[in-house]
Structure formats: structure tokens, C-alpha cells
Design an enzyme around this catalytic site. Sequence first.
Site, PDB file in Angstrom:
ATOM      1  N   GLU A  16      19.131   6.465   4.853  1.00  0.00           N
ATOM      2  CA  GLU A  16      19.542   7.877   4.915  1.00  0.00           C
ATOM      3  C   GLU A  16      19.121   8.454   6.260  1.00  0.00           C
ATOM      4  OE1 GLU A  16      18.866  10.707   1.565  1.00  0.00           O
ATOM      5  OE2 GLU A  16      17.775  11.868   3.084  1.00  0.00           O
ATOM      6  N   THR A  48      22.780  13.350   5.337  1.00  0.00           N
ATOM      7  CA  THR A  48      22.471  14.525   4.512  1.00  0.00           C
ATOM      8  C   THR A  48      23.320  15.732   4.930  1.00  0.00           C
ATOM      9  OG1 THR A  48      20.711  15.377   5.906  1.00  0.00           O
ATOM     10  CG2 THR A  48      20.082  13.769   4.218  1.00  0.00           C
ATOM     11  N   HIS A  77      26.656  13.236   2.073  1.00  0.00           N
ATOM     12  CA  HIS A  77      26.060  14.115   1.053  1.00  0.00           C
ATOM     13  C   HIS A  77      26.880  15.409   1.056  1.00  0.00           C
ATOM     14  CE1 HIS A  77      21.768  12.198   1.184  1.00  0.00           C
ATOM     15  NE2 HIS A  77      22.667  11.318   1.563  1.00  0.00           N
ATOM     16  N   ARG A 107      23.824  19.461  -6.199  1.00  0.00           N
ATOM     17  CA  ARG A 107      23.816  20.909  -6.352  1.00  0.00           C
ATOM     18  C   ARG A 107      23.262  21.564  -5.093  1.00  0.00           C
ATOM     19  NH1 ARG A 107      19.348  24.083  -9.605  1.00  0.00           N
ATOM     20  NH2 ARG A 107      18.342  23.514  -7.651  1.00  0.00           N
ATOM     21  N   ASP A 109      19.892  23.328  -2.898  1.00  0.00           N
ATOM     22  CA  ASP A 109      18.997  24.464  -3.175  1.00  0.00           C
ATOM     23  C   ASP A 109      19.448  25.644  -2.338  1.00  0.00           C
ATOM     24  OD1 ASP A 109      17.133  23.170  -4.940  1.00  0.00           O
ATOM     25  OD2 ASP A 109      16.468  22.020  -3.197  1.00  0.00           O
ATOM     26  N   ALA A 127      25.365  19.905 -10.096  1.00  0.00           N
ATOM     27  CA  ALA A 127      26.074  18.799  -9.436  1.00  0.00           C
ATOM     28  C   ALA A 127      27.221  18.294 -10.317  1.00  0.00           C
ATOM     29  CB  ALA A 127      25.090  17.672  -9.130  1.00  0.00           C
ATOM     30  N   HIS A 153      12.898  16.576 -12.143  1.00  0.00           N
ATOM     31  CA  HIS A 153      13.279  17.645 -11.216  1.00  0.00           C
ATOM     32  C   HIS A 153      12.397  18.868 -11.485  1.00  0.00           C
ATOM     33  CE1 HIS A 153      15.793  20.967  -9.553  1.00  0.00           C
ATOM     34  NE2 HIS A 153      15.962  20.070  -8.594  1.00  0.00           N
ATOM     35  N   LYS A 276      13.935   7.624  12.051  1.00  0.00           N
ATOM     36  CA  LYS A 276      13.000   6.793  12.834  1.00  0.00           C
ATOM     37  C   LYS A 276      13.334   5.325  12.564  1.00  0.00           C
ATOM     38  CE  LYS A 276       9.276  10.130  12.854  1.00  0.00           C
ATOM     39  NZ  LYS A 276       8.243  10.722  12.030  1.00  0.00           N
TER      40      LYS A 276
END
Length: 296
Positions: A16, A48, A77, A107, A109, A127, A153, A276
Site C-alpha cells: 500500500e 489510498t 481505494h 466508508r 472518516d 462501505a 472497529h 518507504k
Amino acid sequence: MKIDELLKKKATISFEIFPPKNKDGNIDSIYRTIDELAHLNPDFISVTYGAGGSSKGKTVEIASKIKNEYQIEAVAHLSCITSTKEEIKTICKELKENHIENILSLRGDYPADPDFKRAEQPDFMYASDLNQFIYEEFGDTFCLSGACYPEVHQEADSFECDLENLVRKVEAGAKYLITQIFFDNHYYYRLVKEIRKRGIDVPILAGIMPVTNAKGLLHTAKLCGCNIPYDLSTMIERYRDNQKAMREIGVQYATMQILDLITNGVDGIHIYTMNKPRIAKSIFEAIPEVLKGMNP
Ligand code: FAD
């Protein structure tokens, strides 16, 4: 290729990355990251989507380069809580035009900005609503996946409740799941066991984040609500001011987690690279035979 098709053939190893947050909007540094990750031959790279859609254009752009220039499968994403149906439709169209076949449907935030105005009646609550909408609009153009939480969660009332909602998410079309980070593999095994008991057999990819500094780790663990096991917290206490030692600990700890997961037949390993690539490379160098043997 759709990732669920790939997962029918093999356990995957994936990365990712996130769009760099530069004030001038320049994202060139991400391509140096992808250059290095590409050498490790991942099954896919996911990109992302900023909270509140802050980097939505960048997600499509980067995912498109991964897919069309690097010829590596890309997962974009996509979060929905601050988006309208029209906005989601536009992004999905762009993804389709760029031949991206995989979406991690989230979903998201609300942005932390106190001035951000929430819609009274958002177009999407969960979601699973996003999954449903994408299926209605685009049929099976995309392979949809979802997030899951080995340590529950943070908004869920209980593990049981969270599992019920996870079942709903899969029933709404998530073909595989990627976990939130965890540092204690027992939580992953518990989630897999409990979700299988409920008749859900989609692959569950383990999200592993190698730690590289103490402050970052404590911040992330708090944000994600994940526990730091006693042995790891002792190492952090002892070496928190020694950047090089922290990096060694991060690589060693993540490597041991991955080794244990592969030994126990994990469906896939998803490394949160934090942009990284050398850390990911160090893990690959530590257990080359194990990774090669992941798909005997
Ligand atoms: P949901 O599945 O909608 O769940 C949210 C909460 O609602 C849970 O507590 C769940 O139990 C509950 N719930 C779900 N369905 C129902 C229902 N029908 N009725 C009642 N309650 C319900 N965030 C970003 O902004 N951008 C990213 O790129 C990003 N990538 C991520 C990648 C991974 C692998 C993971 C694990 C998380 C990622 N996140 C990202 C964070 C994510 O957006 C947050 O964790 C968010 O709080 C929840 O998203 P979700 O899609 O899991 O939500």
C-alpha cells in the site's frame, strides 16, 4: 486482472502506498517509490484515498500509472462518507477509462478539520452502501474489496456487532478483505476463525505495517485502536531515540509476523509501506525462500 481471480490461484503479496502530501501538489516522489517496489514483483499495489477525498485525483492518477506504465495490478481505494453519488460515479468512470479493475471500497472518516460541514443526510452511510451503488451503476466492471478489523472497529459496540456488519459488507459484494494493521497475530487468527464460522469464505489479506519510529507507531496504534504487545513495547521503550535500531526492530518484528502468518497459511500479505520501499525490500531480503515458497 481482478484480484479475486488472482486470489483463486495464489496467496498474494502486495503493497500500500499513499499520494505524497506536498504543498505544491507535486507527486513525483511517489514514482521513485513505485520504481523500487516494482523490483520486488508484488501481485498488486494499492493507493489510498485521502480522508474526505482530499487526494482523489491523485489516487486515480497514481493507480493508472501503476497499471498502465508499470504493468502491475493496481487497487484504488475509494471512500464515500463525504461524497455524493454523482461524485462517486465520476471517479468510477475515470477508473474504468484508465482500465483499473479493482477498488477497495471504504466508508472513510470525516476530515478532522472542525470547519468541515457534514451533510445532514449523506448519500452513503457505510462501505456496504458504496458496494451496492457501484454494482448498480457498473455491474461487475470492478472487483470490490473491503476493510476489516482484527481488533474491532473503534465505533463498533462489540466484536460480534462488527462481525455482523462485516458479513453485510461481503454480502454487498466485497470479494476479499484487507485487515487493519495489527501487531499480535492472534487477533488475525481470531477474526478469520469467527468470520469462517459465519459462512464467509472470502480471502482475508493480513495488513502488516513495519514500524520505523516510536512516535509514529504510538500515533498509528492509537488512531487504529490496535494493541502493542509487551515485547514490542519493551523494545520501543529501550530504543525509541535510536532511529537505526528502531528501523531494525521494525523490519525484524514485521518479518516475524509475516513468517508466522505464511506458516499458518495466510491468504495474502499486504504491507503498509508508508512510502518507504527500502523497508519492504529489507523484509524481502530477510525471508526470500519463505516468500518464494508461499505458493508451493
Ligand atoms: P464500514 O465497513 O462502513 O464500517 C464502519 C463502522 O460502521 C464499523 O464500526 C461497522 O461495524 C459499522 N457498520 C458497518 N455497516 C453497518 C450497518 N449496516 N449498520 C450499522 N453499523 C454498520 N480511510 C481513508 O480515508 N482512505 C483510505 O484509503 C483508507 N484505506 C484503508 C485501508 C484499509 C485496509 C483499512 C483497514 C482502512 C482504511 N481506511 C482508509 C480507514 C477507514 O476508512 C476507516 O477505518 C473507517 O472508519 C471505516 O471504514 P470502513 O470502510 O471499514 O467502514
